[in-house]
Write an enzyme that holds these catalytic residues in place. Structure first.
Site, PDB file in Angstrom:
ATOM      1  CB  THR A  41      -0.060  -5.024  -2.324  1.00 32.91           C
ATOM      2  OG1 THR A  41       1.138  -5.071  -2.169  1.00 32.91           O
ATOM      3  CG2 THR A  41      -0.932  -4.751  -3.138  1.00 32.91           C
ATOM      4  CB  CYS A  42      -3.594  -4.366   1.966  1.00 36.57           C
ATOM      5  SG  CYS A  42      -4.922  -4.225   2.426  1.00 36.57           S
ATOM      6  CB  CYS A  47      -7.913  -4.620   0.547  1.00 31.43           C
ATOM      7  SG  CYS A  47      -6.574  -5.835   0.252  1.00 31.43           S
ATOM      8  CE  LYS A  50     -10.987  -4.325  -3.845  1.00 32.31           C
ATOM      9  NZ  LYS A  50     -10.947  -4.983  -3.640  1.00 32.31           N
ATOM     10  CE1 TYR A 176      -8.860  -8.673  -5.501  1.00 30.22           C
ATOM     11  CE2 TYR A 176      -8.319 -10.753  -6.251  1.00 30.22           C
ATOM     12  CZ  TYR A 176      -8.033  -9.902  -5.928  1.00 30.22           C
ATOM     13  OH  TYR A 176      -6.563  -9.150  -4.332  1.00 30.22           O
ATOM     14  CD  GLU A 180     -11.737  -6.510  -6.913  1.00 33.61           C
ATOM     15  OE1 GLU A 180     -12.899  -6.709  -5.209  1.00 33.61           O
ATOM     16  OE2 GLU A 180     -10.965  -6.339  -6.598  1.00 33.61           O
ATOM     17  N   GLY A 261      -2.638 -11.034 -13.197  1.00 35.74           N
ATOM     18  CA  GLY A 261      -1.521 -12.184 -12.665  1.00 35.74           C
ATOM     19  C   GLY A 261      -0.857 -10.922 -11.951  1.00 35.74           C
ATOM     20  CG  HIS A 436     -39.383  -9.703   6.696  1.00 38.86           C
ATOM     21  ND1 HIS A 436     -39.390  -9.714   5.123  1.00 38.86           N
ATOM     22  CD2 HIS A 436     -40.822  -8.220   6.071  1.00 38.86           C
ATOM     23  CE1 HIS A 436     -40.496  -9.820   4.684  1.00 38.86           C
ATOM     24  NE2 HIS A 436     -40.916  -8.638   4.971  1.00 38.86           N
ATOM     25  CD  GLU A 441     -36.729 -11.519   4.325  1.00 36.01           C
ATOM     26  OE1 GLU A 441     -37.148 -12.633   5.250  1.00 36.01           O
ATOM     27  OE2 GLU A 441     -36.920 -11.019   4.230  1.00 36.01           O
TER      28      GLU A 441
HETATM   29  C1  FAD Z   1      -5.810  -3.531  -6.691  1.00 36.57           C
HETATM   30  C2  FAD Z   1      -5.321  -5.090  -5.176  1.00 36.57           C
HETATM   31  C3  FAD Z   1      -6.959  -4.674  -4.754  1.00 36.57           C
HETATM   32  C4  FAD Z   1      -6.827  -6.175  -3.801  1.00 36.57           C
HETATM   33  N1  FAD Z   1      -8.107  -5.930  -2.645  1.00 36.57           N
HETATM   34  C5  FAD Z   1      -7.939  -7.193  -1.938  1.00 36.57           C
HETATM   35  C6  FAD Z   1      -9.292  -6.643  -1.128  1.00 36.57           C
HETATM   36  O1  FAD Z   1     -10.890  -6.342  -1.629  1.00 36.57           O
HETATM   37  N2  FAD Z   1      -9.512  -8.094  -0.306  1.00 36.57           N
HETATM   38  C7  FAD Z   1      -8.357  -8.962   0.177  1.00 36.57           C
HETATM   39  O2  FAD Z   1      -8.417  -9.938   1.310  1.00 36.57           O
HETATM   40  N3  FAD Z   1      -6.929  -8.611  -0.440  1.00 36.57           N
HETATM   41  C8  FAD Z   1      -7.106  -7.684  -1.713  1.00 36.57           C
HETATM   42  N4  FAD Z   1      -5.754  -7.607  -1.950  1.00 36.57           N
HETATM   43  C9  FAD Z   1      -5.037  -8.332  -2.230  1.00 36.57           C
HETATM   44  C10 FAD Z   1      -3.905  -8.760  -1.216  1.00 36.57           C
HETATM   45  O3  FAD Z   1      -3.758  -6.586  -1.085  1.00 36.57           O
HETATM   46  C11 FAD Z   1      -2.721  -8.546  -0.259  1.00 36.57           C
HETATM   47  O4  FAD Z   1      -3.183 -10.311  -0.694  1.00 36.57           O
HETATM   48  C12 FAD Z   1      -1.909  -8.509   0.749  1.00 36.57           C
HETATM   49  O5  FAD Z   1      -1.537  -7.528   1.007  1.00 36.57           O
HETATM   50  C13 FAD Z   1      -0.646  -9.042   0.921  1.00 36.57           C
HETATM   51  O6  FAD Z   1       0.101  -9.152   2.207  1.00 36.57           O
HETATM   52  P1  FAD Z   1       1.250  -9.374   2.048  1.00 36.57           P
HETATM   53  O7  FAD Z   1       1.999  -8.986   3.843  1.00 36.57           O
HETATM   54  O8  FAD Z   1       1.669 -10.721   1.631  1.00 36.57           O
HETATM   55  O9  FAD Z   1       2.390  -8.129   0.875  1.00 36.57           O
HETATM   56  P2  FAD Z   1       2.127  -6.569   1.351  1.00 36.57           P
HETATM   57  O10 FAD Z   1       1.131  -6.353   1.596  1.00 36.57           O
HETATM   58  O11 FAD Z   1       2.683  -7.166  -0.884  1.00 36.57           O
HETATM   59  O12 FAD Z   1       3.516  -5.872   1.015  1.00 36.57           O
HETATM   60  C14 FAD Z   1       4.838  -6.215   1.012  1.00 36.57           C
HETATM   61  C15 FAD Z   1       5.225  -5.689   1.511  1.00 36.57           C
HETATM   62  O13 FAD Z   1       7.481  -5.424   0.858  1.00 36.57           O
HETATM   63  C16 FAD Z   1       8.393  -5.056   0.874  1.00 36.57           C
HETATM   64  N5  FAD Z   1       8.850  -5.013   0.326  1.00 36.57           N
HETATM   65  C17 FAD Z   1       8.786  -5.943  -0.878  1.00 36.57           C
HETATM   66  N6  FAD Z   1      10.712  -6.338  -0.617  1.00 36.57           N
HETATM   67  C18 FAD Z   1      10.903  -5.209  -0.206  1.00 36.57           C
HETATM   68  C19 FAD Z   1      12.480  -5.110   0.600  1.00 36.57           C
HETATM   69  N7  FAD Z   1      13.066  -6.591  -0.449  1.00 36.57           N
HETATM   70  N8  FAD Z   1      12.573  -4.674   1.323  1.00 36.57           N
HETATM   71  C20 FAD Z   1      11.858  -4.334   2.174  1.00 36.57           C
HETATM   72  N9  FAD Z   1      10.387  -4.610   1.857  1.00 36.57           N
HETATM   73  C21 FAD Z   1      10.266  -4.739   0.806  1.00 36.57           C
HETATM   74  C22 FAD Z   1       6.535  -3.667   0.093  1.00 36.57           C
HETATM   75  O14 FAD Z   1       7.327  -2.330  -0.621  1.00 36.57           O
HETATM   76  C23 FAD Z   1       5.777  -3.890   0.717  1.00 36.57           C
HETATM   77  O15 FAD Z   1       5.510  -2.781   1.486  1.00 36.57           O
HETATM   78  C24 FAD Z   1      -5.658  -7.236  -3.608  1.00 36.57           C
HETATM   79  C25 FAD Z   1      -4.822  -6.683  -3.603  1.00 36.57           C
HETATM   80  C26 FAD Z   1      -4.330  -5.778  -5.368  1.00 36.57           C
HETATM   81  C27 FAD Z   1      -3.058  -5.795  -5.780  1.00 36.57           C
END
Ligand code: FAD
Length: 452
Positions: A41-42, A47, A50, A176, A180, A261, A436, A441
């Site tokens: 996702t990130c 992240c 975005k 958030y 954003e 959510g 400064h 600061e």
């Molecule tokens: C719009 C948005 C903005 C964000 N901004 C921030 C930010 O600024 N800073 C921050 O710290 N966090 C941010 N986050 C949150 C952050 O992206 C997540 O907390 C983080 O990616 C979680 O990591 P994860 O490894 O748990 O899951 P993910 O990164 O979601 O990875 C899960 C992976 O598993 C894969 N998957 C799922 N099911 C299966 C399956 N059955 N078989 C094979 N693959 C599968 C998915 O395709 C995915 O690639 C944001 C999230 C969103 C939606």
């Protein structure tokens, strides 16, 4: 019994990638399955893209403010498709880097949807793989409400790939991501409304921060509508959307974007083939060491619903790899004092307790606050103001929380997080010499409490 792998990671997102690479580095035989995109996702729909869009939106301020410094610019024009295609190219570059990182660390990458068959077996692409440990790191997915016509709305996954910048956007949500995206759309020139069913957005953040951001977004022309919620959505013949609110009002928009959510991604994961339990909110239940109710199956990251942030998923991934394959280096993840930023315009940066949380926890607090016009804006028309706030424990003088709304708040709060983790007192803040002239600061020059 011998297994195909020591560790089979499901999901190559923030947490899964980190666990896989570290485990392989410790000599384990590791496979990682990914069904969509490397980096999760990130990197792909969170992240990174975005933040790139926020940078894009911020140029509107830069162009306007430049005039105060003597720059005369022609009419600025913005092209959404250039921003999106450049963003896509950058993400593809990052996907390539992630692929190399995995392959070079000796991890077996299996591309496809993984399904758990039993406590030690995963199926992918018609093949079965056995593993001593299975790590679920499948992340989360946007939660769309079941209002009639919700199929006309989009979530964050789609927002990153819109073909055109909508002229009028309704952002729904109070977290958030909603704030954003409201800043992104507004900054890029869309007429933007933010609808939230509660009294004030960003629940859980310090109240002063929430109110300050409300004021700043109002100044920028974001139409904030609290205590409002959509009852139904209808598409009109010209393609535009009508949102009928629960109070009967009707709003017209070209795009309705829900950020209400995220649910854990458990679709077709095969959990029914295991005794793995979910918690009351539907996230995977784990113990302190990320072990599910099945000893061979672990889970980390957004799918366990603790703190849904990339650096937290990374820390959890590293902790799992160490516990399983390098126990002498294992350290528990410390969930206290996690700094975070909201990349709204202006940014929020925060670490530690809000004033309200500190009071709830029984602290007798002293509050220091500073509000000022940032120096860079003094020669411009912008009326934006910065807020900085310290929450201090009156009994021990320890700083419990630092909060900021203003340019680069996320950058500034990272350093403060180290100080708070080290247990810094207000006196230590006072004795620290400022840099400064900076906005930062101000954090070491607030002398008189505004309340105690
Ligand atoms: C719009 C948005 C903005 C964000 N901004 C921030 C930010 O600024 N800073 C921050 O710290 N966090 C941010 N986050 C949150 C952050 O992206 C997540 O907390 C983080 O990616 C979680 O990591 P994860 O490894 O748990 O899951 P993910 O990164 O979601 O990875 C899960 C992976 O598993 C894969 N998957 C799922 N099911 C299966 C399956 N059955 N078989 C094979 N693959 C599968 C998915 O395709 C995915 O690639 C944001 C999230 C969103 C939606």
């Amino acid at each position: 019994m011998t297994y195909d792998f020591d560790l089979f990671v499901i999901g190559a997102g923030s947490g899964g990638m980190r666990a896989a690479r570290f485990a392989a580095g410790y000599g384990a035989r590791v496979a990682v399955a990914e069904s969509r995109y490397l980096g999760g996702t990130c990197v792909n729909v969170g992240c990174v893209p975005k933040k790139l869009l926020v940078y894009g939106a911020h140029f509107a301020d830069d162009f306007e403010q430049a005039q105060g410094f003597g720059w005369a610019l022609g009419e600025a024009r913005f092209d959404w498709s250039t921003l999106i295609s450049n963003k896509n190219r950058e993400i593809e570059r990052l996907n390539g880097i992630y692929r190399n990182l995995l392959v070079n660390s000796g991890v077996t990458l299996l591309e496809g949807h993984a399904r758990i068959v039993d406590d030690h077996t995963v199926e992918l692409g018609g093949k079965r793989y056995s593993a001593k440990h299975i790590l679920i790191a499948t992340g989360g997915w946007p939660q769309m409400p079941e209002v009639p016509g919700h199929e006309h709305a989009i979530g964050s996954n789609e927002a990153f790939f819109l073909e055109q910048l909508p002229k009028r956007v309704l952002v729904v949500g109070g977290g958030y991501i909603a704030v954003e995206f409201a800043s992104i759309f507004n900054g890029l020139g869309a007429k933007t409304s933010l609808l939230y069913r509660g009294d004030l957005f960003l629940r859980g953040f310090d109240k002063a921060v929430r109110l300050h951001l409300q004021e700043e977004l109002n100044k920028r022309g974001v139409d904030l509508q609290f205590n409002s919620d959509i009852a139904r959505i209808d598409r009109q013949a010209d393609g535009s959307l009508l949102a009928t609110l629960k109070d009967g009002r009707v709003l017209e928009a070209d795009c309705i974007f829900y950020a209400t959510g995220r649910r854990p991604m458990l679709d077709n994961l095969g959990l029914e083939n295991t005794p793995v339990q979910l918690d009351k909110r539907g996230f995977i239940e784990v113990d302190e060491q990320y072990q599910t109710s099945t000893p061979s199956i672990l889970a980390i990251g957004d799918v366990i619903g603790r703190v849904q942030l990339t650096p937290v998923a990374l820390a959890e991934g590293m902790a799992v790899a160490r516990r399983l394959f390098k126990p002498e280096e294992y350290r528990k993840v410390d969930y206290r004092m996690i700094p975070t930023a909201v990349f709204s315009l202006p940014n929020i940066g925060t670490v530690g307790l809000s004033e309200e949380q500190a009071k709830e926890e029984g602290y007798s607090v002293q509050v220091f606050e500073s509000r000022f016009r940032p120096m860079k804006l003094t020669m411009t028309e912008s009326q934006e103001r910065t807020l900085m706030k310290l929450v201090v424990d009156a009994a021990t003088d320890r700083v419990l929380g630092c909060h900021m709304v203003g340019p680069d708040a996320g950058e500034i709060v990272q350093g403060l997080a180290v100080a708070l983790k080290a247990g810094a007192t207000k006196q230590l803040f006072d004795e620290t010499i400022g840099v400064h002239p900076t906005a930062a600061e101000e954090f070491v020059t607030m002398r008189t409490p505004v309340s105690s």
